[in-house]
Design a protein around this motif. Structure first.
Motif, mmCIF file in Angstrom:
data_model
loop_
_atom_site.group_PDB
_atom_site.id
_atom_site.type_symbol
_atom_site.label_atom_id
_atom_site.label_comp_id
_atom_site.label_asym_id
_atom_site.label_seq_id
_atom_site.Cartn_x
_atom_site.Cartn_y
_atom_site.Cartn_z
ATOM 1 N N PHE A 90 -0.110 4.416 9.519
ATOM 2 C CA PHE A 90 -1.353 3.881 10.076
ATOM 3 C C PHE A 90 -1.455 4.158 11.585
ATOM 4 O O PHE A 90 -2.381 4.816 12.047
ATOM 5 N N LEU A 139 -6.837 4.539 6.178
ATOM 6 C CA LEU A 139 -7.260 3.379 6.970
ATOM 7 C C LEU A 139 -7.130 3.689 8.463
ATOM 8 O O LEU A 139 -8.032 3.382 9.256
ATOM 9 N N LEU A 159 -10.016 5.869 9.595
ATOM 10 C CA LEU A 159 -11.269 5.113 9.696
ATOM 11 C C LEU A 159 -11.288 4.254 10.965
ATOM 12 O O LEU A 159 -12.267 4.224 11.709
ATOM 13 N N ARG A 168 -14.893 4.376 1.514
ATOM 14 C CA ARG A 168 -15.201 3.498 2.653
ATOM 15 C C ARG A 168 -16.110 4.103 3.710
ATOM 16 O O ARG A 168 -16.780 3.373 4.428
ATOM 17 N N MET A 178 0.819 -1.214 0.000
ATOM 18 C CA MET A 178 0.000 0.000 0.000
ATOM 19 C C MET A 178 0.853 1.263 0.000
ATOM 20 O O MET A 178 2.059 1.205 0.257
ATOM 21 N N LEU A 229 -0.968 -5.184 10.046
ATOM 22 C CA LEU A 229 -1.433 -4.187 11.008
ATOM 23 C C LEU A 229 -2.250 -4.917 12.065
ATOM 24 O O LEU A 229 -3.023 -5.815 11.752
ATOM 25 N N TYR A 244 -9.467 7.508 -0.565
ATOM 26 C CA TYR A 244 -9.637 6.277 0.203
ATOM 27 C C TYR A 244 -10.902 6.375 1.063
ATOM 28 O O TYR A 244 -11.744 5.479 1.072
ATOM 29 N N GLY A 251 -11.877 5.925 14.191
ATOM 30 C CA GLY A 251 -13.227 6.428 14.437
ATOM 31 C C GLY A 251 -13.509 7.747 13.747
ATOM 32 O O GLY A 251 -14.519 8.392 14.016
ATOM 33 N N ASP A 256 -2.864 5.537 1.800
ATOM 34 C CA ASP A 256 -3.854 4.498 2.117
ATOM 35 C C ASP A 256 -3.809 4.196 3.610
ATOM 36 O O ASP A 256 -4.845 4.044 4.261
#
Ligand SMILES: Cc1ncc(C[n+]2csc(CCOP(=O)(O)OP(=O)(O)O)c2C)c(N)n1
Ligand code: SF4
Ligand SMILES: [Mg+2]
Lengths: 288, 577
Positions: B342, B209, B212, B237, B201, B377, B233, B215, B205
């Protein structure tokens, strides 16, 4: 049900005696009570200017942000909690100079928000410079030889930007203003309300008397149809923008929130944040 | 057999290079190779030379390579611009259509393959990129079934006829190469990988992610390179999780909308690059002053002004740290890997709510857009901490508001979300008292400034610096940030062979600066080299300002728009030692 007094707080506004903004404050308080709101359910988001202080003078959730940005803040808040009634308010400089871009885009986005411009045709807080609402030739501190720019017509701008609710009122007419704000709150979409709110200290031309002489109520126009956009535009132009009342309302288009894919009736801020392990694994697996 | 090699495809923007790159690299990922991608592109959509480079390895890698083994060229310009990178014995695979020539002085073997010719025979020249994909796969002797599987996924929704045509194009490309070479070229045969499907990725991204998973349910943003992928992204989603993205009219609207949403109790972020960051400054100040949490991602690119919009740089450090008038509490995190993109995004949301302040996550173009292999992850590592939010509030005497800005020992006040019963208070960017009412009293002003800034005194951030320090007193301490970490490590292994010992510190918490954490490593090193993609040495200045030791700190700077190569760092460090 709260009465308009419950929307009052004990703060004494720092407006000059006689400033048109006092009536706007009263009209918002009355309209909120008339629509059956409780102070907890209302948020007033304002910009910077004399007018911008209004969010501090109403007993409700209040945010006094930065110059020209009341609308994006109000829209973010509305997305977070669509159950709140959100009113944005500010001056003519706030909404039609530094924040014009946001005004136009908030109009076309059409979230269920009520926006009130307190239009005194001058910059009050910075002590009397020209505003985009000042007439050609208007003399101010920043235009000693008279303004060389044409005044911006807010209602025509709103109409041509796709507004679904366009209204105008005048600080001397508390009853009409209250009514219009109430209608604005009830309207399912963005309500654009311009209020002539005289600055008694810096604008000696556009005074209470001057407005009284120049405004025309749509109620006095025979067969006026506020659902007719073309009529609204032509009557506005005929009357040099000085019409008051609900000038245009489109009840057929519903607000932005209703069109967002996946967006729920329930306030977003009440929803669960944490993903399940399964949902997480599914999201991660997209990258394998 | 070799353990790693580099492949590059180049041509005019809009010629389908992206999909060749995607199919080829996805196949390699499925086979278990570690990959590290680098995109060289311009801000034009059609036309203009562009290339994608992928490093392929059996073992983990986090850097582009100095050289190149295979160059796939759609035009002569690609060869002229890139052939110098080829190692001796490197291979050029080029479209026969333009009668490719190897530039003088370059020792590379050329295979002219009729990319366009074969594609036209199959019905459309558009498929020349698939012929190139097949040719590339054959050179590495990859199992063609993997490529077919990826093509089915890529074109499946366009129908079987399209899938079959593309597979045919790939097969013809592969066969052509096999005939030309008469079998796999031994110097390009890479050891087989373990077949484990790892994450593959880009940093953006991972940020999307992360948001998301943290929250975040609302993202207002304005498109800009290299940040737009975060919003792209999330828009795909978020609807499933009842949230959404708004493409705003500008970045001022983006930041202030995000502030409005956070004020309303919804985790919200915006993402941009330098020009947008500049527009957001007043809004960031509002968040600091009103103690409203907000997360801002700044994907650095070449500045100043429009600068080099599609090129690598790390020159926004001063802007993210100092770029707001007045003095506010603020946290700046700089992830240096995909995994950190991330986890740091998740942490950014927690920090923003715990300390009730803006948190800026600063990446760079190479980290945001370079497609890389990432370790798995971990769901167990994700925690959501919303800080001091209160939901039960006692009624107060008439006229009193909720003390949203109550003076506390740690500076952090209880926070009510608008709509909470008895939770009314005022919010203003004007200096205010504990209830949020405007106040200009000198004594209140001082207390409030101290309260806000006090929040930064004891901030708890996981790993403010990342350390690889095998030596007690190394010849060199190399300090870097963002995407340069892997390149620095590769240079260090070469320094090792030269007998030069080195430690490595990556600064992850840029602000407040982790002075105490970094100090011992600076103290013990004989010399410190700060590696950064900017012209003025912003990170080095920060270290000198906070830690001192100016006399032993040297800069290694690069600001030509390209990421560091291992050889750049290796050579400079050898000289500076
Ligand atoms: C970015 C920025 N620029 C300038 C100012 C200074 N300023 C404060 S209010 C104002 C204009 C006020 O005029 P208006 O919006 O019409 O409000 P009024 O005071 O008339 O109600 C200006 C220029 C500011 N606060 N922020
Ligand atoms: S300066 Fe004008 S606008 Fe401001 S408070 Fe006084 S009267 Fe009102
Ligand atoms: Mg004004």
């Amino acid at each position: 049900m709260a009465t308009f007094k419950e929307f009052r707080n004990k703060i004494k506004p720092n407006w000059c005696p006689g400033c048109g903004d006092f009536s706007v404050q009263a009209a918002i308080q009355r309209a909120a009570a008339n629509t059956g709101l409780e102070p907890d359910d209302l948020a007033v988001v304002s910009g910077i200017g004399c007018s911008g202080r209004i969010s501090g003078y109403i007993n409700a959730n209040g945010l006094h942000g930065i110059h020209g940005r009341s609308l994006p803040i109000a829209q973010g808040l509305k997305m977070a909690n669509r159950e709140l009634t959100v009113i944005a308010a500010g001056g003519d400089g706030d909404g039609l100079a530094i924040g014009t871009g946001h005004t136009v885009h908030a109009i076309r986005r059409n979230m269920n928000i009520t926006y009130i411009i307190m239009d005194n045709q001058i910059y009050g807080l910075t002590k009397g410079q020209t505003s985009p609402r000042s007439a050609f030739g208007f003399k101010t501190k920043s235009t000693p030889e008279g303004s060389k720019e044409a005044a911006l017509p807010p209602l025509e701008l709103a109409l041509s930007s796709g507004a679904t609710f366009v209204a105008q009122s005048f600080s001397s007419n508390l009853k009409e203003m209250t009514n219009i704000i109430e209608e604005g709150i009830k309207h399912d979409g963005f309500s654009f309300i311009n209020v002539f709110s005289p600055c008694v200290t810096f604008n000696k031309i556009n005074t209470y008397d001057w407005f009284k002489e120049n405004i025309v109520s749509v109620e006095d126009i025979e067969n006026y149809d506020s659902s007719d956009r073309i009529m609204a535009m032509s009557k506005l132009m005929e009357n040099n923008g000085m019409l008051t009342g609900v000038i245009y309302q489109d009840k057929t288009r519903t607000s932005y929130e209703n069109h967002v894919p996946g967006f729920k009736e329930e306030a977003l801020n009440k929803q669960e944040l944490k993903l399940s392990e399964e949902e997480f694994n599914e999201l991660v697996a997209e990258f394998r | 057999m070799i353990s790693q090699l580099s492949w590059k495809i180049g041509g005019q923007q809009g010629e389908g290079l992206e999909s060749t790159d995607r199919i080829f690299s996805t196949a390699l990922n499925r086979l278990g190779y570690y990959l590290y991608g680098y995109r060289h592109f311009s801000s034009r959509i059609k036309g203009g030379h562009t290339n994608n480079k992928i490093r392929i390895s059996k073992k983990p890698i986090r850097s582009i390579s100095d050289d190149l083994d295979i160059l796939v060229a759609f035009d002569q310009e690609t060869i002229d611009l890139n052939a110098h990178e080829l190692c001796d014995g490197g291979v050029i695979v080029a479209d026969a259509k333009f009668s490719p020539k190897v530039p003088e002085g370059i020792k590379a073997r050329l295979f002219a393959v009729p990319f366009t010719g074969i594609a036209e025979e199959l019905g459309t020249s558009l498929m020349k990129n698939m012929v190139a994909t097949g040719a590339s796969a054959a050179l590495l002797d990859l199992p063609i079934d993997i490529i077919k599987e990826v093509i089915k996924e890529e074109f499946g929704r366009k129908g079987t006829a399209i899938v079959d045509k593309n597979i045919e194009a790939v097969s013809r490309g592969a066969e052509f190469i096999k005939d030309e070479t008469g079998g796999p070229l031994p110097e390009l045969q890479i050891e087989p990988a373990d077949g484990q499907r790892r994450l593959f990725m880009i940093g953006n991204d991972a940020i999307g992610l992360g948001a998301l998973v943290a929250g975040c349910r609302f993202m207002p943003a304005y498109p800009i390179t290299p940040a737009s992928e975060v919003m792209e992204y999330l828009i795909k989603r978020l609807p499933k999780y009842n949230g959404t993205v708004i493409q705003t009219e500008d970045e001022i609207a983006a930041i202030t909308m995000a502030i409005g949403a956070n004020y309303g109790g919804v985790r919200s972020l915006t993402a941009s690059a330098g020009p947008g960051l500049s527009l957001m400054m007043e809004g960031i100040g509002l968040a600091g002053m009103t103690e409203t949490p907000v997360v801002i991602v700044d994907t650095q690119r070449g500045g100043p002004s429009t600068g080099l919009p599609t090129k690598q740089e790390q020159s926004d450090l001063n802007a993210v740290i100092y770029g707001t008038h007045g003095e506010i509490p603020k946290i700046v995190l700089a992830p240096s890997t995909i995994e950190e993109c991330f986890y740091d995004t998740v942490e950014a949301f927690n920090l923003a709510e715990i300390y009730q302040c803006p948190v800026i996550v600063v990446t760079d173009l190479q980290l945001s857009l370079g497609k890389q292999t990432a370790e798995n992850l971990d769901f167990e590592n994700i925690e959501i901490n919303r800080g001091k939010i209160v939901s039960e509030i006692d009624p107060r005497e008439d006229g009193k508001l909720f003390k949203r800005y109550e003076i506390t020992e740690d500076g952090i006040s209880p926070r009510a979300i608008p709509g909470t019963k008895n939770g009314i208070y005022h919010v203003t960017g004007v200096e205010h008292d504990e209830e949020g009412r405007p106040s200009e009293a000198a004594d209140n002003r001082q207390k409030m400034m101290d309260k806000r800034l006090r929040k930064m005194e004891n901030i708890q951030v996981t790993n403010p610096i990342l350390v690889d320090a095998p030596h007690e007193t190394p010849d060199l301490l190399i300090v870097g940030m963002g995407s340069t970490g892997g390149t620095i490590d590769e240079a260090r292994s070469r320094l090792d062979k030269d007998g030069i010992s080195s430690n490595h510190v990556t600064v992850r918490l840029m602000h407040p600066f982790p002075t105490e954490e970094i100090k011992p490593y600076i103290e013990k090193a004989k010399k410190v080299v700060v590696v950064e993609n900017n012209a003025t040495g912003q990170l080095a200045s920060l270290i000198k300002l906070n830690v001192g030791y100016a006399e032993k700190i040297a800069n290694h700077l690069k600001y030509d728009g390209n990421p560091f190569l291992p050889s750049d760092i290796h050579e400079t460090c050898k000289e500076l030692k």
